[in-house]
Design an enzyme around this catalytic site. Structure first.
Site, PDB file in Angstrom:
ATOM      1  N   CYS A 114      25.631 -19.032  -5.228  1.00 37.00           N
ATOM      2  CA  CYS A 114      25.534 -18.779  -6.678  1.00 37.00           C
ATOM      3  C   CYS A 114      26.891 -18.841  -7.374  1.00 37.00           C
ATOM      4  O   CYS A 114      26.956 -18.995  -8.591  1.00 37.00           O
ATOM      5  CB  CYS A 114      24.906 -17.416  -6.952  1.00 37.00           C
ATOM      6  SG  CYS A 114      23.266 -17.226  -6.281  1.00 37.00           S
ATOM      7  N   HIS A 255      27.030 -14.898 -14.251  1.00 37.27           N
ATOM      8  CA  HIS A 255      25.961 -15.430 -13.410  1.00 37.27           C
ATOM      9  C   HIS A 255      24.710 -14.596 -13.688  1.00 37.27           C
ATOM     10  O   HIS A 255      24.777 -13.365 -13.780  1.00 37.27           O
ATOM     11  CB  HIS A 255      26.373 -15.327 -11.939  1.00 37.27           C
ATOM     12  CG  HIS A 255      25.248 -15.569 -10.988  1.00 37.27           C
ATOM     13  ND1 HIS A 255      24.407 -16.651 -11.111  1.00 37.27           N
ATOM     14  CD2 HIS A 255      24.804 -14.875  -9.906  1.00 37.27           C
ATOM     15  CE1 HIS A 255      23.501 -16.604 -10.148  1.00 37.27           C
ATOM     16  NE2 HIS A 255      23.723 -15.534  -9.405  1.00 37.27           N
ATOM     17  N   ASN A 285      17.116 -16.110 -11.530  1.00 33.10           N
ATOM     18  CA  ASN A 285      18.402 -16.485 -10.933  1.00 33.10           C
ATOM     19  C   ASN A 285      18.323 -17.940 -10.455  1.00 33.10           C
ATOM     20  O   ASN A 285      17.634 -18.238  -9.489  1.00 33.10           O
ATOM     21  CB  ASN A 285      18.701 -15.532  -9.763  1.00 33.10           C
ATOM     22  CG  ASN A 285      20.018 -15.839  -9.080  1.00 33.10           C
ATOM     23  OD1 ASN A 285      20.647 -16.873  -9.328  1.00 33.10           O
ATOM     24  ND2 ASN A 285      20.447 -14.956  -8.196  1.00 33.10           N
TER      25      ASN A 285
HETATM   26  O1  UT7 Z   1      23.356 -14.091  -6.688  1.00 31.75           O
HETATM   27  C1  UT7 Z   1      23.153 -12.926  -5.946  1.00 31.75           C
HETATM   28  C2  UT7 Z   1      21.679 -12.892  -5.616  1.00 31.75           C
HETATM   29  N1  UT7 Z   1      21.106 -11.622  -5.342  1.00 31.75           N
HETATM   30  C3  UT7 Z   1      21.048 -10.587  -6.212  1.00 31.75           C
HETATM   31  O2  UT7 Z   1      21.595 -10.558  -7.265  1.00 31.75           O
HETATM   32  C4  UT7 Z   1      20.215  -9.423  -5.780  1.00 31.75           C
HETATM   33  C5  UT7 Z   1      20.878  -8.104  -6.010  1.00 31.75           C
HETATM   34  N2  UT7 Z   1      19.948  -7.018  -5.746  1.00 31.75           N
HETATM   35  C6  UT7 Z   1      18.960  -6.714  -6.602  1.00 31.75           C
HETATM   36  O3  UT7 Z   1      18.808  -7.338  -7.633  1.00 31.75           O
HETATM   37  C7  UT7 Z   1      18.090  -5.537  -6.264  1.00 31.75           C
HETATM   38  O4  UT7 Z   1      18.556  -4.919  -5.101  1.00 31.75           O
HETATM   39  C8  UT7 Z   1      16.595  -5.928  -6.094  1.00 31.75           C
HETATM   40  C9  UT7 Z   1      16.010  -6.310  -7.434  1.00 31.75           C
HETATM   41  C10 UT7 Z   1      16.451  -7.076  -5.106  1.00 31.75           C
HETATM   42  C11 UT7 Z   1      15.809  -4.740  -5.563  1.00 31.75           C
HETATM   43  O5  UT7 Z   1      15.958  -3.637  -6.444  1.00 31.75           O
HETATM   44  P1  UT7 Z   1      16.355  -2.204  -5.855  1.00 31.75           P
HETATM   45  O6  UT7 Z   1      16.331  -1.271  -7.003  1.00 31.75           O
HETATM   46  O7  UT7 Z   1      17.641  -2.342  -5.102  1.00 31.75           O
HETATM   47  O8  UT7 Z   1      15.154  -1.895  -4.910  1.00 31.75           O
HETATM   48  P2  UT7 Z   1      15.175  -1.576  -3.348  1.00 31.75           P
HETATM   49  O9  UT7 Z   1      15.474  -2.808  -2.549  1.00 31.75           O
HETATM   50  O10 UT7 Z   1      16.043  -0.388  -3.127  1.00 31.75           O
HETATM   51  O11 UT7 Z   1      13.675  -1.204  -3.100  1.00 31.75           O
HETATM   52  C12 UT7 Z   1      13.066  -0.062  -3.743  1.00 31.75           C
HETATM   53  C13 UT7 Z   1      11.583  -0.064  -3.413  1.00 31.75           C
HETATM   54  C14 UT7 Z   1      11.284  -0.317  -1.952  1.00 31.75           C
HETATM   55  O12 UT7 Z   1      10.149   0.469  -1.614  1.00 31.75           O
HETATM   56  P3  UT7 Z   1      10.338   1.846  -0.791  1.00 31.75           P
HETATM   57  O13 UT7 Z   1      11.011   1.459   0.476  1.00 31.75           O
HETATM   58  O14 UT7 Z   1      11.190   2.707  -1.678  1.00 31.75           O
HETATM   59  O15 UT7 Z   1       8.931   2.318  -0.649  1.00 31.75           O
HETATM   60  C15 UT7 Z   1      10.918  -1.758  -1.893  1.00 31.75           C
HETATM   61  O16 UT7 Z   1      10.051  -2.058  -0.799  1.00 31.75           O
HETATM   62  O17 UT7 Z   1      10.944  -1.154  -4.108  1.00 31.75           O
HETATM   63  C16 UT7 Z   1      10.204  -1.944  -3.187  1.00 31.75           C
HETATM   64  N3  UT7 Z   1      10.186  -3.316  -3.647  1.00 31.75           N
HETATM   65  C17 UT7 Z   1       9.285  -3.799  -4.503  1.00 31.75           C
HETATM   66  N4  UT7 Z   1       8.242  -3.218  -5.140  1.00 31.75           N
HETATM   67  C18 UT7 Z   1       7.521  -3.970  -5.972  1.00 31.75           C
HETATM   68  C19 UT7 Z   1      11.047  -4.327  -3.314  1.00 31.75           C
HETATM   69  N5  UT7 Z   1      10.694  -5.451  -3.967  1.00 31.75           N
HETATM   70  C20 UT7 Z   1       9.612  -5.151  -4.709  1.00 31.75           C
HETATM   71  C21 UT7 Z   1       8.797  -5.881  -5.582  1.00 31.75           C
HETATM   72  N6  UT7 Z   1       7.774  -5.257  -6.209  1.00 31.75           N
HETATM   73  N7  UT7 Z   1       9.031  -7.188  -5.847  1.00 31.75           N
END
Ligand code: UT7
Length: 328
Positions: A114, A255, A285
């Site tokens: 990215c 970005h 993204n």
């Molecule tokens: O260019 C760089 C590319 N990458 C990025 O920019 C990604 C950077 N990271 C992020 O944007 C965030 O970490 C995410 C959007 C990917 C995830 O958000 P988060 O607030 O960090 O969530 P998390 O990974 O801590 O997950 C929280 C909960 C989990 O459930 P439990 O374990 O608390 O029960 C996940 O399983 O949310 C769950 N979860 C979802 N729920 C509904 C993860 N993805 C989803 C989803 N829909 N799509």
């Protein structure tokens, strides 16, 4: 000698996929996606109707060349940043060269995920300020839908397909153009976003496909934390190095990964969110395409005025990241 952007272009696939559509195949919901990422829709390419990565790249490039009002024969070099090219070999840049008919141009791809956007701009700038080339076509083109595991809700909601392009040219006007770049990398973090199979280390196999090892794996939480910290530091670094302060900046072009990352960075550097050019709600993204996709949109909407001072920011898998100051 300075380099400046003299034309921009972009291409987004026709098909729009909303968060609601993703809920048909994924255990997720619109509210979660919007609140955690700011993304509402993404555009997904339809290869059957010819929307390949090289097609998107060429469309964006042609628009940038038209906007720059130069002849295809005047392009000295084509640089493409991509992680989802048509082929592993040869480069996407060579396919674009053929499709444009830009046979006076050298052509190659770069790999900086990215952050390919900021690395690519920096390389283009270097070729120009060294006096070696006059017109460099820089393209960020991504078929992220082909690199995404559509069964993994951690990543499937995040990405979109697009291409963006700009023509960067030499200029004797010392008052506008790229002022500085700062590029960074921390390879110790490479396992936070990576594709386990499909490289020379591990071939794609049946078991791997079942586990999605041929697609992007991401540790979202670690990526998020690292992105906020490193992008914030890069802003402070580059402003300080060039004796600017945040009040001097007209717009920040980040970005487009996640609205929450942008909001956190805005808070840490104490800059109003209004100064950030944001379109990730529509396109998600788009990796190496995202930076110029946002810049092209602002350019086409006549949002940018002469003497505006811009700050470009990008971060991606590696981790690699960087910042640049640009005067319109
Ligand atoms: O260019 C760089 C590319 N990458 C990025 O920019 C990604 C950077 N990271 C992020 O944007 C965030 O970490 C995410 C959007 C990917 C995830 O958000 P988060 O607030 O960090 O969530 P998390 O990974 O801590 O997950 C929280 C909960 C989990 O459930 P439990 O374990 O608390 O029960 C996940 O399983 O949310 C769950 N979860 C979802 N729920 C509904 C993860 N993805 C989803 C989803 N829909 N799509």
């Amino acid at each position: 000698m300075k380099s400046r952007i003299i034309g921009t272009g972009s291409y987004v696939p026709k098909k729009v996929v909303s968060n609601f559509e993703l809920t048909k195949t994924l255990d997720t919901d619109n509210e979660w996606i919007v609140s955690r990422t700011g993304i509402r829709t993404r555009h997904i390419a339809d290869k059957q109707s010819g929307e390949t990565c090289s097609f998107m790249a060429t469309k964006a490039a042609q628009q940038a060349v038209d906007d720059a009002n130069i002849s295809i024969n005047d392009i000295d070099m084509i640089i493409v940043a991509t992680l989802s090219a048509d082929y592993k070999v040869p480069s996407l840049a060579c396919l674009v060269q053929e499709q444009l008919g830009a046979f006076n141009a050298a052509a190659f791809d770069i790999s900086a995920a990215c952050a390919g956007s900021i690395y690519g701009l920096s390389i283009a700038n270097s070729f120009i300020v060294s006096g070696q080339y006059k017109n460099v076509l820089f393209i960020g083109a991504e078929m992220m839908s082909s690199a995404t595991n559509w069964q993994d809700r951690n990543t499937a909601i995040l990405f979109g397909d697009a291409a963006s392009a700009c023509v960067i040219s030499s200029s004797n006007d010392d008052k506008s153009g790229f002022i500085d770049f700062k590029l960074y990398a921390d390879g110790r973090q490479h396992k936070h976003i990576f594709m386990p199979q499909g490289g020379s280390l591990e071939a794609v196999d049946e078991e791997g496909i079942k586990q999605g090892k041929d697609k992007l794996f991401m540790n979202g939480r670690e990526t998020f934390k690292f992105a906020v910290r490193s992008v914030t530091d890069s802003i402070n670094d580059i402003l300080q190095k060039n004796n600017f302060n945040k009040e001097n900046i007209t717009f920040i072009v980040p970005h487009q990964a996640n609205l929450r990352i942008i909001e956190a960075v805005a808070k840490y550097v104490d800059v109003s969110l209004d100064k950030f050019l944001i379109n990730l709600d529509k396109y998600a993204n788009t990796s190496a395409a995202s930076l110029m996709l946002a810049y092209d949109e602002a350019n086409r909407n006549n949002k940018l005025k002469k003497d505006d001072l811009l700050l470009f920011l990008a971060i991606g898998a590696g981790f690699v990241w960087g910042a640049s100051i640009y005067k319109v």
